[in-house]
Every structure is written in structure tokens, then in C-alpha cells.
Design a protein around this motif. Structure first.
Motif: not given
Length: 411
Positions: A265-269
């Protein structure tokens, strides 16, 4: 700050109050709330609300997934995270101050050297919370305070950990605990910020098949794919809207060296200052992800260890929104604060805090104000601290705000 204020702050700093979204360690938010309410009641404030949010008030479509999942996994999740409302007076109008007693992890020991407090929450936001009480206490001799106007303090849980105030500030605001003027205590360098961004969190998921390190071509390499997408999305989204920021955050596939991880998974805010900007960012992310996948396929289709990953990239990758649909506090004028503290410069980016929940309250003027700096005082980092002089300045500003509010009849 007098001696009892310093004792209270050291007592609060000694309590581990990182919520369960931040840590699995002991959480003593109830102890912190009781200590805070006792200090407020000692000079004439009264407790008008104390307790956690109800599950029925929290489980909504716009609540971050991390909160919904935590409630589903732990029936006691909300019970350990109380909210407190204190009040002086019964009159209208009302000036409300909001401060949070929960912190990020990890816990750091409390300390005081005569000039500076150290410990988790020193600046974000236990130090400002104690200075807030000192400021309100200093107004109690003003005849109009409590007689002609009232003062509310919200001391909440659920500001940190990605909860976004959905089980702290929002239910209190919806229950009517707000005022004509609302001040959210966050580090702003003693400049009032009359706006607040909201944020949405996107998760790029890869769900492929693992492989042994001796045969890397047999599986899908999520590490290479997500690493490529992280760089592509960073370049494609940076600066896309003027009132928001893109944080390319955590990337996780695995920790072992002797295998190919097929999932990750890759998270972006993505922060934004308006609903329009949120839409722009969401559309841009969707398009950039498609472009990144196409580029990855074109680049690695002919590279044997990654050929399978390249061919299947679009099939094994999906975009999931972990947080979306929260309001932003639009820019506004708060004339009562002018002449007490300077205004945050219009060209400097805002940040996200619980002030967003006043966005749709009619007739409410809302600003963010507090001592110190998120960066310079190491908020959320090792060595968090707050200087007595800065806390004293904030207490003085709180006093001046309440007195001016009272003498102006709440305008």
C-alpha cells in the motif's frame, strides 16, 4: 502561569494520552480530563458535559475508515476517549475555546527547567490547554464575564491519529457547544488563522502474488510498482491547488530481503481549503494514477524480472479512499481579534485542525490561535517543548479576547 498552572501542566504531561489510533500502550485520557476539570472548577467554571461520543453519532459515511474499523474491532474504543465542556455564565452570546488533550505517540517524559516544559503535548496541546485556563481565570473579575456573556471550553479527545475530530469536536458542536466567536488552540506563533484546511487520505493498493527471491519474475513486485507510482504521483500532484498540499506518505510491502512481495500500500494525504479544490485533487489523483500505471507498463514490459508486474499493473492496482468528504473552514474575517494579535498572512498555507467543524455553523466566527510553532517546537517529534514565556503570552491573549468580547457585548 502561576505555580498551580505549572503543577497542572506537569501532571498532564506525565499522563500518556496518545489515543488508541496512535498506540496500543496505556491511554489515560480520563485522568487528564478529570485533572483539567478540577483545575477549571477551582476558579468558578462548571462542567456541563463529560463523556465519550456515542457510536450513533460517529458511524457516518464521511468518518475516516480508521475510526470505523477501530470501533468495529474494539467495543470500548470510544469509552476511553472522553470529551469535556466547561462553562462560565448562562448568558448569550458565547465565546468558545477548543483544545485537545490527546497527543501523538510515542510518549516522552515530562520535564521543566524553570524556563521550558518538555514532554509529549507540551505545545500540542497540553501547554496551550493550561494557559487557556490561566487566561480565563484572569477574566473572572470582569463583571460582564458570566453576567452578560459566557465562556465555553471544549477539551476534546480524537484530534490526533487521523480521527479529525469526528468523535470529539464534531459531536460537541452539533450538540450546540459553540459560540459567536470560536478559537481553536493550536500552535500559530500567536497569529490568528481564520481558515483551516481539511484533508482526504487515498490508499493505492497492489494485490498481486508473492514470489521467492530466486525466481523474482514469477510474482508481482509491489515494491517496484508502488515505488514508481510514489515518485510519479509526487511529481504529478505537487502544487495542483493553491490552498492545499500533497503528502506522499507511508509505503509498505514487507521487511524481508529474500522474497518478492506481491502486495502493498501507498498512502497519500491531500489537504484542501475548499470543496472545489478537493474535487480537483481527487480527479487529478485518479488521472495521475492511470498515467503512472501506463508508464510503468511501458517501461518495464521488456525487463524480465518485472515483466509480469508490468503486464498486470492496472489489474492488480486500485485506489481506495480512507478519508474523504470532510469540510474545510473557508477564509473569514474575525474583527474582534484584530488589535489583540496579528493575522496569519494570506500567502502562508493554512493547516488542518478541528476548526473545520465550524464551517457550516451560521453566524459563527472562527479562528485558530496558539503559542509556538508546530515546526520550531517539535510538535509530533522528539523533543517537543513549550516555553513559559510563550504560554504566558497566550494566556494574556485569551484574557484580552474574553474581556473585549464581554465589553463589546459579544461582537
Amino acid at each position: 502561569m502561576i505555580g498551580e498552572d505549572r503543577d497542572l501542566l506537569l501532571r498532564l504531561l506525565a499522563l500518556p494520552t496518545a489515543g488508541p489510533l496512535e498506540t496500543t500502550d496505556e491511554v489515560r485520557l480520563w485522568d487528564a480530563v478529570h485533572a483539567y476539570s478540577e483545575a477549571a472548577e477551582s476558579f468558578g467554571m462548571r462542567t456541563v458535559h463529560l463523556g465519550p461520543a456515542r457510536e450513533a453519532d460517529v458511524l457516518r459515511h464521511d468518518v475516516p475508515a480508521v475510526v470505523r474499523e477501530a470501533i468495529a474491532e474494539d467495543p470500548g474504543f470510544l469509552a476511553g476517549q472522553p470529551n469535556l465542556v466547561l462553562r462560565v455564565g448562562h448568558a448569550e452570546p458565547v465565546v468558545m475555546f477548543n483544545v485537545h488533550l490527546d497527543t501523538v505517540a510515542p510518549f516522552e517524559p515530562a520535564g521543566f527547567d524553570g524556563v521550558r516544559f518538555h514532554g509529549r503535548g507540551a505545545i500540542d496541546a497540553k501547554g496551550p490547554a493550561v494557559a487557556l485556563l490561566a487566561g480565563v481565570r484572569a477574566t473572572m473579575a470582569e463583571p460582564a464575564v458570566g453576567r452578560d456573556v459566557s465562556v465555553l471550553i471544549q477539551a476534546v479527545s480524537g484530534e490526533e491519529g487521523g480521527a479529525m475530530g469526528v468523535f470529539g469536536t464534531r459531536p460537541l458542536v452539533e450538540a450546540g457547544y459553540h459560540g459567536g466567536l470560536n478559537v481553536f488552540c493550536e500552535p500559530t506563533g500567536m497569529r490568528y488563522l481564520p481558515r483551516s484546511t481539511a484533508a482526504m487520505t487515498a490508499c493505492v493498493q497492489v494485490r498481486g502474488e508473492d514470489a521467492v527471491d530466486d525466481q523474482p519474475q514469477a510474482g508481482h513486485n509491489a515494491t517496484v510498482l508502488l515505488g514508481f507510482l510514489a515518485q510519479h504521483l509526487a511529481g504529478a500532484l505537487a502544487g495542483r491547488v493553491p490552498d492545499g498540499r500533497v503528502c506522499v506518505a507511508g509505503l509498505h510491502t514487507g521487511r524481508m530481503h529474500n522474497r518478492v512481495y506481491g502486495g502493498g500500500e501507498l498512502l497519500l494525504n491531500l489537504s484542501y481549503g475548499s470543496t472545489a479544490s478537493a474535487r480537483v485533487l481527487a480527479v487529478a489523483l485518479d488521472a495521475a494514477l492511470r498515467e503512472g500505471l501506463a508508464e510503468f507498463t511501458a517501461r518495464f514490459r521488456g525487463v524480465p524480472p518485472f515483466q509480469r508486474t508490468a503486464v498486470d499493473a492496472a489489474l492488480i492496482t486500485r485506489l481506495v479512499w480512507r478519508k474523504r468528504g470532510l469540510p474545510a473552514l473557508p477564509p473569514q474575517d474575525v474583527p474582534l481579534l484584530d488589535g489583540i494579535v496579528p493575522r496569519w498572512p494570506a500567502h502562508e498555507p493554512a493547516f488542518t485542525c478541528d476548526a473545520i467543524w465550524l464551517a457550516d455553523v451560521p453566524g459563527a466566527h472562527t479562528a485558530v490561535l496558539g503559542p509556538g510553532s508546530l515546526e520550531a517546537n517539535n510538535a509530533h517529534a522528539r523533543g517537543e517543548h513549550a516555553d513559559v514565556a510563550d504560554l504566558d503570552r497566550f494566556a494574556d491573549a485569551v484574557r484580552d479576547i474574553v474581556v473585549k468580547f464581554a465589553r463589546n457585548g459579544g461582537t
